[in-house]
Design a protein around this motif. Structure first.
Motif, PDB file in Angstrom:
ATOM      1  N   GLU A 281      11.421 -20.120  75.683  1.00 50.52           N
ATOM      2  CA  GLU A 281      11.538 -20.475  77.054  1.00 50.52           C
ATOM      3  C   GLU A 281      10.074 -20.759  77.311  1.00 50.52           C
ATOM      4  O   GLU A 281       9.063 -20.218  76.861  1.00 50.52           O
ATOM      5  CB  GLU A 281      11.832 -18.983  77.603  1.00 50.52           C
ATOM      6  CG  GLU A 281      12.354 -19.135  79.091  1.00 50.52           C
ATOM      7  CD  GLU A 281      12.792 -17.986  79.935  1.00 50.52           C
ATOM      8  OE1 GLU A 281      13.040 -17.749  80.979  1.00 50.52           O
ATOM      9  OE2 GLU A 281      12.904 -16.865  79.182  1.00 50.52           O
ATOM     10  N   LYS A 282       9.922 -21.905  78.430  1.00 50.35           N
ATOM     11  CA  LYS A 282       8.598 -22.162  78.642  1.00 50.35           C
ATOM     12  C   LYS A 282       7.942 -21.090  79.703  1.00 50.35           C
ATOM     13  O   LYS A 282       8.542 -20.339  80.506  1.00 50.35           O
ATOM     14  CB  LYS A 282       9.000 -23.648  79.673  1.00 50.35           C
ATOM     15  CG  LYS A 282       7.482 -24.125  80.199  1.00 50.35           C
ATOM     16  CD  LYS A 282       7.707 -25.272  80.801  1.00 50.35           C
ATOM     17  CE  LYS A 282       6.748 -26.301  81.240  1.00 50.35           C
ATOM     18  NZ  LYS A 282       5.259 -25.748  81.552  1.00 50.35           N
ATOM     19  N   PHE A 283       6.724 -20.982  79.384  1.00 51.43           N
ATOM     20  CA  PHE A 283       6.013 -19.736  80.028  1.00 51.43           C
ATOM     21  C   PHE A 283       5.196 -20.521  81.290  1.00 51.43           C
ATOM     22  O   PHE A 283       4.176 -21.128  81.058  1.00 51.43           O
ATOM     23  CB  PHE A 283       4.994 -19.218  78.965  1.00 51.43           C
ATOM     24  CG  PHE A 283       4.042 -18.312  79.617  1.00 51.43           C
ATOM     25  CD1 PHE A 283       4.540 -17.081  80.311  1.00 51.43           C
ATOM     26  CD2 PHE A 283       2.740 -18.350  79.649  1.00 51.43           C
ATOM     27  CE1 PHE A 283       3.761 -16.082  81.036  1.00 51.43           C
ATOM     28  CE2 PHE A 283       1.874 -17.513  80.069  1.00 51.43           C
ATOM     29  CZ  PHE A 283       2.306 -16.322  80.935  1.00 51.43           C
ATOM     30  N   VAL A 284       5.480 -19.972  82.431  1.00 47.90           N
ATOM     31  CA  VAL A 284       4.887 -20.562  83.546  1.00 47.90           C
ATOM     32  C   VAL A 284       4.392 -18.900  84.296  1.00 47.90           C
ATOM     33  O   VAL A 284       4.975 -18.250  84.816  1.00 47.90           O
ATOM     34  CB  VAL A 284       5.700 -21.001  84.505  1.00 47.90           C
ATOM     35  CG1 VAL A 284       4.958 -21.607  85.698  1.00 47.90           C
ATOM     36  CG2 VAL A 284       6.138 -22.338  83.879  1.00 47.90           C
ATOM     37  N   PRO A 285       2.939 -18.875  84.184  1.00 53.65           N
ATOM     38  CA  PRO A 285       2.360 -17.293  84.302  1.00 53.65           C
ATOM     39  C   PRO A 285       2.653 -16.898  85.706  1.00 53.65           C
ATOM     40  O   PRO A 285       2.604 -15.688  85.888  1.00 53.65           O
ATOM     41  CB  PRO A 285       0.903 -17.453  84.134  1.00 53.65           C
ATOM     42  CG  PRO A 285       0.359 -18.992  84.148  1.00 53.65           C
ATOM     43  CD  PRO A 285       1.838 -19.615  83.564  1.00 53.65           C
TER      44      PRO A 285
ATOM     45  N   HIS B 288      -4.725 -19.172  83.055  1.00 47.98           N
ATOM     46  CA  HIS B 288      -5.977 -18.987  83.965  1.00 47.98           C
ATOM     47  C   HIS B 288      -5.715 -17.828  84.900  1.00 47.98           C
ATOM     48  O   HIS B 288      -4.448 -17.811  85.498  1.00 47.98           O
ATOM     49  CB  HIS B 288      -6.079 -20.202  84.766  1.00 47.98           C
ATOM     50  CG  HIS B 288      -7.457 -19.956  85.501  1.00 47.98           C
ATOM     51  ND1 HIS B 288      -7.634 -20.224  86.850  1.00 47.98           N
ATOM     52  CD2 HIS B 288      -8.775 -20.095  85.015  1.00 47.98           C
ATOM     53  CE1 HIS B 288      -8.916 -20.059  87.038  1.00 47.98           C
ATOM     54  NE2 HIS B 288      -9.486 -20.088  86.201  1.00 47.98           N
ATOM     55  N   ILE B 289      -6.577 -16.905  84.925  1.00 49.80           N
ATOM     56  CA  ILE B 289      -6.002 -15.603  86.003  1.00 49.80           C
ATOM     57  C   ILE B 289      -7.388 -15.808  86.801  1.00 49.80           C
ATOM     58  O   ILE B 289      -8.684 -15.647  86.360  1.00 49.80           O
ATOM     59  CB  ILE B 289      -6.098 -14.416  85.154  1.00 49.80           C
ATOM     60  CG1 ILE B 289      -5.110 -14.327  84.118  1.00 49.80           C
ATOM     61  CG2 ILE B 289      -6.192 -13.201  85.967  1.00 49.80           C
ATOM     62  CD1 ILE B 289      -5.130 -13.010  83.139  1.00 49.80           C
ATOM     63  N   THR B 290      -6.996 -15.567  88.262  1.00 50.24           N
ATOM     64  CA  THR B 290      -7.876 -15.560  89.058  1.00 50.24           C
ATOM     65  C   THR B 290      -7.622 -14.829  90.082  1.00 50.24           C
ATOM     66  O   THR B 290      -6.461 -14.323  90.607  1.00 50.24           O
ATOM     67  CB  THR B 290      -8.268 -16.840  89.652  1.00 50.24           C
ATOM     68  OG1 THR B 290      -9.363 -16.805  90.667  1.00 50.24           O
ATOM     69  CG2 THR B 290      -7.194 -17.695  90.077  1.00 50.24           C
ATOM     70  N   GLY B 291      -8.733 -14.438  91.156  1.00 52.09           N
ATOM     71  CA  GLY B 291      -8.611 -13.795  92.408  1.00 52.09           C
ATOM     72  C   GLY B 291      -8.288 -14.600  93.705  1.00 52.09           C
ATOM     73  O   GLY B 291      -8.210 -14.322  94.768  1.00 52.09           O
ATOM     74  N   LEU B 292      -8.662 -15.912  93.314  1.00 53.45           N
ATOM     75  CA  LEU B 292      -8.341 -16.970  94.263  1.00 53.45           C
ATOM     76  C   LEU B 292      -6.924 -17.054  94.512  1.00 53.45           C
ATOM     77  O   LEU B 292      -6.017 -16.668  93.698  1.00 53.45           O
ATOM     78  CB  LEU B 292      -9.028 -18.192  93.816  1.00 53.45           C
ATOM     79  CG  LEU B 292     -10.749 -18.354  93.891  1.00 53.45           C
ATOM     80  CD1 LEU B 292     -10.980 -19.321  93.140  1.00 53.45           C
ATOM     81  CD2 LEU B 292     -11.025 -18.464  95.412  1.00 53.45           C
ATOM     82  N   THR B 293      -6.410 -17.509  95.603  1.00 46.13           N
ATOM     83  CA  THR B 293      -4.971 -17.955  95.924  1.00 46.13           C
ATOM     84  C   THR B 293      -4.735 -19.134  94.610  1.00 46.13           C
ATOM     85  O   THR B 293      -5.466 -19.842  94.644  1.00 46.13           O
ATOM     86  CB  THR B 293      -4.635 -18.480  97.269  1.00 46.13           C
ATOM     87  OG1 THR B 293      -5.404 -19.404  97.548  1.00 46.13           O
ATOM     88  CG2 THR B 293      -4.927 -17.219  98.046  1.00 46.13           C
ATOM     89  N   HIS B 294      -3.626 -18.949  93.988  1.00 52.82           N
ATOM     90  CA  HIS B 294      -3.263 -19.753  93.049  1.00 52.82           C
ATOM     91  C   HIS B 294      -1.878 -20.203  93.114  1.00 52.82           C
ATOM     92  O   HIS B 294      -0.922 -19.499  93.550  1.00 52.82           O
ATOM     93  CB  HIS B 294      -3.582 -19.161  91.558  1.00 52.82           C
ATOM     94  CG  HIS B 294      -3.223 -17.913  91.680  1.00 52.82           C
ATOM     95  ND1 HIS B 294      -3.905 -16.770  91.761  1.00 52.82           N
ATOM     96  CD2 HIS B 294      -1.932 -17.326  91.114  1.00 52.82           C
ATOM     97  CE1 HIS B 294      -3.511 -15.456  91.650  1.00 52.82           C
ATOM     98  NE2 HIS B 294      -2.165 -15.746  91.125  1.00 52.82           N
TER      99      HIS B 294
END
Lengths: 183, 379
Positions: free
Chosen positions: B205-209, B230-236
């Motif tokens: 299955e395709k992974f979309v975080p 990518h992990i961020t505290g900005l809105t994403h």
């Protein structure tokens, strides 16, 4: 037999006051009762007055604290001053003989027992710190809160092998002292 | 009394039960900075974790503690930390980070009286609104308030399950009384607790975080195990990269809230006693609820129609259920160890019913007698 017990152990930080309460609560569970142990202490862990409380009942205990105790043990002057008079009608007060009780503030109908608890621990066990377990022996001997068998099981569960023997000896001494007082 | 029963029955402290619950839940990483009255959680974990191949780190402060726990979670650990008021305040910013980056983490807060250093060794419930709104920005949160040693054990397990299931920080809001109370600890062998893990994509299955999936909780994979993201505290957006695109931001912030609020029926636990024919309701939580339960039991024995509602889950707050429980009552009394923080929530939903806060902030537990007297005023 009395159904609900509210017990307060009091003394100085470092005397094993909270430990006494924990052991009594554990023994009560072994006897099939519900038991809740709570404590109150200041930011310091040595010195200062300490109390350890146990509520024992044959029903579920909701409110976990002692409201008005029917058994109080005092192992220091300061603890006596603070908790000595705060006791239910017809309750039991056990104090160390070193405590001065000239103030007569203990309610009249309270049964007062005075024993050389700390001195006996120092002389017979060579360890003042056994005074807490010695007083558990006295409590077990004087009242029917918990069985001797469950207390011994709780002590065995609590203490490591190298100090268990001296603690069992202190407990037995306490039982003996209580027996003498009863006779 | 047989040897067998002795082996099964133990007298355990609330904080130890919390540590035992974390171990049972499969927690593998603890980072913390000791503080009264939560220290025993760290002590038990420090003792147990190294023996079973799990990780305990004492950090230099509470900010580092939650930072390390969040970091450990991104590489697949079930991670947690334990603290009290002053440390909880320091953790607030990173609680928000875990919320926006959707990283499962459990924070144990054994509440003591505040503000600031306050009364370190005494209980309070002064952090329950901070739990909801302490970190900045719109988000939802899960907060649980156990009131006994056994419940602490099971709700710690539940806290980890919810953190994993909803990819969110979960706050276990104990108080000093519950944390330091010792009482019977006996696991229910017939009802082995379910242990849950974070949602992962199926093979192939395709992974979309940060996918905008219908259930609100996208899949998650540990960093360093094959998928780069990518992990961020900005809105994403769905890929995890920064976006300021209004539609995407709106959808994302909405999802952060909805994934919890829309599942309030599944998440929120509310205990009811004697509510069927009750004319007056006592609503409480944490150790105050023990005093309340005793009071209500006594009042019932005296023949008064009084009911008891206990919030096991504080957040999300179940507006509809609480509103329904309050409806038609003569009054709702809310005993709590603060100046009326949860009473405000009850007032918000209990339309037309007098909601009477009952507050105690002196570091002592409310007594059943106080509550009985208050109820009798309105009966």
């Amino acid at each position: 037999m009395q159904r609900k017990w509210e017990v307060r152990f009091s003394g100085t930080g470092g005397q094993g006051i909270i430990r006494s309460a924990v052991i009594l609560a554990q023994a009560a569970l072994y006897d099939g009762f519900d038991a809740v142990q709570s404590q109150s202490y200041g930011p310091e862990s040595r010195g200062g007055s300490t109390k350890g409380e146990v509520v024992i009942d044959d029903e579920i205990i909701y409110y976990p604290k002692v409201n008005l105790p029917n058994l109080v043990v005092c192992l220091s002057q300061e603890a006596y001053k603070k908790y000595g008079a705060d006791i239910r009608e017809n309750g039991i007060l056990i104090v160390d003989s070193s405590i001065c009780k000239d103030d007569n503030k203990v309610p009249e109908n309270v049964k007062v027992y005075e024993f050389p608890i700390i001195e006996t621990a120092r002389e017979e066990i060579q360890n003042e710190l056994s005074a807490n377990v010695l007083s558990l022996g006295i409590v077990t001997g004087l009242t029917e809160i918990v069985s001797e068998q469950s207390m011994i099981a709780a002590l065995t569960e609590t203490f490591k092998k190298n100090i268990l023997e001296s603690n069992l000896k202190a407990f037995a001494l306490g039982l003996k002292i209580a027996q003498t007082a009863k006779n | 009394m047989t040897n067998n029963t002795i082996n099964k029955i133990r007298l355990v402290q609330g904080n130890e039960a919390c540590a035992l619950g974390a171990i049972k839940a499969g927690a593998t990483f603890y980072s913390g900075y000791p503080i009264t009255p939560s220290t025993e959680v760290a002590e038990h974990i420090a003792n147990k974790f190294p023996r079973i191949g799990r990780h305990f780190i004492q950090m230099e402060d509470e900010i580092a503690s939650i930072g390390a726990a969040i970091g450990a979670s991104t590489v697949g650990h079930k991670a947690f930390t334990a603290t009290s008021g002053p440390g909880f305040s320091l953790m607030q910013e990173l609680i928000g980070y875990a919320a926006i980056a959707e990283i499962p983490v459990v924070i144990i807060n054994v509440m003591r009286a505040g503000p600031s250093t306050g009364l370190p060794t005494m209980p309070a419930a002064g952090d329950v609104q901070q739990a909801r709104w302490g970190t900045h920005g719109d988000h939802s949160i899960i907060a649980i308030s156990p009131n006994s040693v056994m419940e602490t054990y099971y709700e710690t397990i539940n806290a980890f399950n919810l953190a994993e299931q909803y990819r969110t920080p979960v706050l276990l809001m104990m108080d000093e009384k519950v944390g330091h109370l010792r009482e019977r600890f006996e696991e229910d062998e017939a009802n082995e607790p379910v242990i849950m893990y974070r949602p992962a994509p199926k093979e192939g299955e395709k992974f979309v975080p940060y996918a905008n999936v219908e259930c609100g909780v996208p899949h998650i994979l540990p960093l360093g195990k094959g998928e780069r993201y990518h992990i961020t505290g900005l809105t994403h957006g769905e890929t995890g990269f920064y976006t300021a695109q209004p539609k995407a931001v709106s959808k994302f912030v909405g999802r952060l809230s909805d994934k919890i609020e829309l599942n309030v029926d599944k998440i929120a636990k509310i205990e009811e006693n004697y509510t069927d024919d009750a004319e007056v309701l006592v609503l409480s939580y944490g150790s105050s609820a023990r005093s309340a339960h005793e009071a209500v039991k006594t009042l019932r024995e005296q023949g008064h129609k009084v009911g008891m509602v206990r919030l096991i889950t504080l957040w999300p707050f179940h507006d509809a259920k609480i509103a329904a429980l309050c409806e038609g009552k003569k009054a709702v009394i809310v005993p709590e160890m603060n100046l009326g923080q949860m009473a405000r929530e009850v007032q918000r939903v209990a339309k037309g019913v007098p909601v009477l806060p009952m507050c105690r902030v002196d570091g002592d537990l409310m007594t059943p007698d106080e509550i009985i007297a208050k109820v009798k005023e309105v009966l």
